[in-house]
Design a protein around this motif. Structure first.
Motif, PDB file in Angstrom:
ATOM      1  N   MET A   1       0.845  -1.185   0.000  1.00 40.68           N
ATOM      2  CA  MET A   1       0.000   0.000   0.000  1.00 40.68           C
ATOM      3  C   MET A   1       0.890   1.248   0.000  1.00 40.68           C
ATOM      4  N   SER A   2       0.629   2.128  -0.911  1.00 36.86           N
ATOM      5  CA  SER A   2       1.409   3.356  -1.032  1.00 36.86           C
ATOM      6  C   SER A   2       0.942   4.388  -0.006  1.00 36.86           C
ATOM      7  N   LEU A   3       1.901   5.137   0.514  1.00 41.14           N
ATOM      8  CA  LEU A   3       1.573   6.183   1.472  1.00 41.14           C
ATOM      9  C   LEU A   3       1.620   7.557   0.833  1.00 41.14           C
ATOM     10  N   THR A   4       1.634   7.601  -0.486  1.00 40.75           N
ATOM     11  CA  THR A   4       1.637   8.882  -1.192  1.00 40.75           C
ATOM     12  C   THR A   4       0.295   9.091  -1.877  1.00 40.75           C
ATOM     13  N   TYR A   5       0.007  10.345  -2.111  1.00 39.91           N
ATOM     14  CA  TYR A   5      -1.215  10.716  -2.807  1.00 39.91           C
ATOM     15  C   TYR A   5      -0.832  11.143  -4.220  1.00 39.91           C
ATOM     16  N   LYS A   6      -1.200  10.357  -5.214  1.00 40.05           N
ATOM     17  CA  LYS A   6      -0.843  10.674  -6.599  1.00 40.05           C
ATOM     18  C   LYS A   6      -1.891  11.573  -7.263  1.00 40.05           C
ATOM     19  N   ASN A   7      -3.151  11.383  -6.941  1.00 39.88           N
ATOM     20  CA  ASN A   7      -4.232  12.184  -7.517  1.00 39.88           C
ATOM     21  C   ASN A   7      -4.980  12.870  -6.384  1.00 39.88           C
ATOM     22  N   ILE A   8      -4.857  14.189  -6.355  1.00 42.01           N
ATOM     23  CA  ILE A   8      -5.411  14.993  -5.267  1.00 42.01           C
ATOM     24  C   ILE A   8      -6.487  15.916  -5.836  1.00 42.01           C
ATOM     25  N   ILE A 108      -9.070   9.399  -7.600  1.00 43.06           N
ATOM     26  CA  ILE A 108      -8.578  10.327  -6.583  1.00 43.06           C
ATOM     27  C   ILE A 108      -8.176   9.569  -5.323  1.00 43.06           C
ATOM     28  N   HIS A 109      -7.019   9.956  -4.750  1.00 43.08           N
ATOM     29  CA  HIS A 109      -6.521   9.352  -3.519  1.00 43.08           C
ATOM     30  C   HIS A 109      -6.804  10.220  -2.295  1.00 43.08           C
ATOM     31  N   LEU A 110      -6.967  11.535  -2.513  1.00 43.78           N
ATOM     32  CA  LEU A 110      -7.198  12.466  -1.406  1.00 43.78           C
ATOM     33  C   LEU A 110      -8.083  13.604  -1.886  1.00 43.78           C
ATOM     34  N   ILE A 111      -9.101  13.925  -1.095  1.00 44.47           N
ATOM     35  CA  ILE A 111      -9.958  15.088  -1.341  1.00 44.47           C
ATOM     36  C   ILE A 111      -9.653  16.109  -0.253  1.00 44.47           C
ATOM     37  N   ILE A 112      -9.439  17.360  -0.663  1.00 42.50           N
ATOM     38  CA  ILE A 112      -9.193  18.438   0.287  1.00 42.50           C
ATOM     39  C   ILE A 112     -10.288  19.487   0.085  1.00 42.50           C
ATOM     40  N   CYS A 113     -10.902  19.902   1.184  1.00 44.85           N
ATOM     41  CA  CYS A 113     -11.945  20.925   1.111  1.00 44.85           C
ATOM     42  C   CYS A 113     -11.910  21.769   2.380  1.00 44.85           C
ATOM     43  N   GLY A 114     -12.521  22.911   2.307  1.00 46.01           N
ATOM     44  CA  GLY A 114     -12.621  23.778   3.470  1.00 46.01           C
ATOM     45  C   GLY A 114     -13.898  23.501   4.220  1.00 46.01           C
ATOM     46  N   VAL A 115     -13.857  23.740   5.512  1.00 47.87           N
ATOM     47  CA  VAL A 115     -15.066  23.628   6.315  1.00 47.87           C
ATOM     48  C   VAL A 115     -15.749  24.990   6.248  1.00 47.87           C
ATOM     49  N   THR A 116     -17.031  25.005   6.041  1.00 49.01           N
ATOM     50  CA  THR A 116     -17.738  26.279   5.955  1.00 49.01           C
ATOM     51  C   THR A 116     -18.931  26.266   6.891  1.00 49.01           C
ATOM     52  N   GLY A 117     -19.240  27.430   7.427  1.00 47.27           N
ATOM     53  CA  GLY A 117     -20.399  27.553   8.293  1.00 47.27           C
ATOM     54  C   GLY A 117     -21.638  27.860   7.485  1.00 47.27           C
ATOM     55  N   LYS A 118     -22.706  27.167   7.769  1.00 43.36           N
ATOM     56  CA  LYS A 118     -23.979  27.430   7.110  1.00 43.36           C
ATOM     57  C   LYS A 118     -24.960  27.934   8.149  1.00 43.36           C
ATOM     58  N   GLY A 119     -26.048  28.493   7.660  1.00 42.75           N
ATOM     59  CA  GLY A 119     -27.102  28.929   8.556  1.00 42.75           C
ATOM     60  C   GLY A 119     -27.689  27.743   9.296  1.00 42.75           C
ATOM     61  N   GLY A 120     -28.226  27.986  10.480  1.00 49.53           N
ATOM     62  CA  GLY A 120     -28.735  26.925  11.325  1.00 49.53           C
ATOM     63  C   GLY A 120     -29.733  26.004  10.669  1.00 49.53           C
ATOM     64  N   VAL A 121     -30.757  26.559  10.032  1.00 47.60           N
ATOM     65  CA  VAL A 121     -31.805  25.740   9.431  1.00 47.60           C
ATOM     66  C   VAL A 121     -31.255  24.932   8.266  1.00 47.60           C
ATOM     67  N   GLU A 122     -30.488  25.577   7.394  1.00 46.86           N
ATOM     68  CA  GLU A 122     -29.943  24.872   6.234  1.00 46.86           C
ATOM     69  C   GLU A 122     -29.026  23.734   6.678  1.00 46.86           C
ATOM     70  N   ARG A 123     -28.210  23.993   7.673  1.00 49.64           N
ATOM     71  CA  ARG A 123     -27.288  22.955   8.152  1.00 49.64           C
ATOM     72  C   ARG A 123     -28.054  21.792   8.768  1.00 49.64           C
ATOM     73  N   ILE A 124     -29.123  22.077   9.516  1.00 53.32           N
ATOM     74  CA  ILE A 124     -29.926  21.010  10.120  1.00 53.32           C
ATOM     75  C   ILE A 124     -30.585  20.164   9.040  1.00 53.32           C
ATOM     76  N   LEU A 125     -31.113  20.816   8.011  1.00 56.42           N
ATOM     77  CA  LEU A 125     -31.825  20.084   6.960  1.00 56.42           C
ATOM     78  C   LEU A 125     -30.883  19.357   6.003  1.00 56.42           C
ATOM     79  N   MET A 126     -29.762  19.988   5.653  1.00 62.36           N
ATOM     80  CA  MET A 126     -28.910  19.441   4.607  1.00 62.36           C
ATOM     81  C   MET A 126     -27.533  18.993   5.093  1.00 62.36           C
ATOM     82  N   GLY A 127     -27.062  19.538   6.190  1.00 66.41           N
ATOM     83  CA  GLY A 127     -25.698  19.259   6.627  1.00 66.41           C
ATOM     84  C   GLY A 127     -24.727  20.024   5.750  1.00 66.41           C
ATOM     85  N   SER A 128     -23.466  20.027   6.133  1.00 65.98           N
ATOM     86  CA  SER A 128     -22.488  20.754   5.335  1.00 65.98           C
ATOM     87  C   SER A 128     -21.956  19.864   4.227  1.00 65.98           C
TER      88      SER A 128
END
Length: 147
Positions: A1-8, A108-128
């Motif tokens: 098993m490789s410990l490198t990320y070739k496709n990010i 893809i071997h690794l997905i990178i994304c930012g965490v974002t804050g959503k409004g209370g209702v939208e986050r409860i209904l849909m999640g981030s």
């Protein structure tokens, strides 16, 4: 098993968290010799449903904005020393496209994304989006926080 990320894969928009995630993606790609960085922006077509006058001009404008955004990110990545960078613009549900569709198509071997804050209702209904990516993805996921 490789410990490198070739496709990010890094998901970007115009948020501060996304900018931090992109910077981290550049670092990770540089630390993983011969890796390829895919920079993706998903145009959420669900947002078009709220406009009565939805037309192709809106779609074209959204695509033009996304292209401009990704071109600037590609330029920054190349300036940092990355040569193997590709942009992806998709229309649809960001969760599905980022967590499942692109990773399957591009191995893809690794997905990178930012965490974002959503409004209370939208986050409860849909999640981030980042939370959904963590749960749905079949590869490693790095969620970057703005601390």
């Amino acid at each position: 098993m490789s410990l490198t990320y070739k496709n990010i894969l890094v998901a970007v928009d115009e948020s501060n968290e996304s900018k931090l995630a992109f910077k981290r993606a550049i670092q990770v790609a540089l630390n993983n010799f011969n890796s390829k960085l895919y920079v993706v922006h998903v145009i959420d077509t669900r947002s078009f449903a709220f406009y009565e006058s939805y037309n192709l001009n809106m779609v074209d404008r959204a695509y033009d904005i996304a292209t401009e955004l990704l071109n600037s990110h590609i330029a920054m990545a190349k300036e940092a020393g990355l040569e193997n960078v590709e942009m992806i613009i998709e229309f649809g549900a960001p969760r599905q496209i980022i967590a499942r569709d692109i990773p399957k198509a591009k191995q893809i071997h690794l997905i990178i994304c930012g965490v974002t804050g959503k409004g209370g209702v939208e986050r409860i209904l849909m999640g981030s989006v980042s939370e959904s990516i963590v749960h749905m993805a079949k590869c490693d996921v790095l969620v970057v926080r703005n601390l």
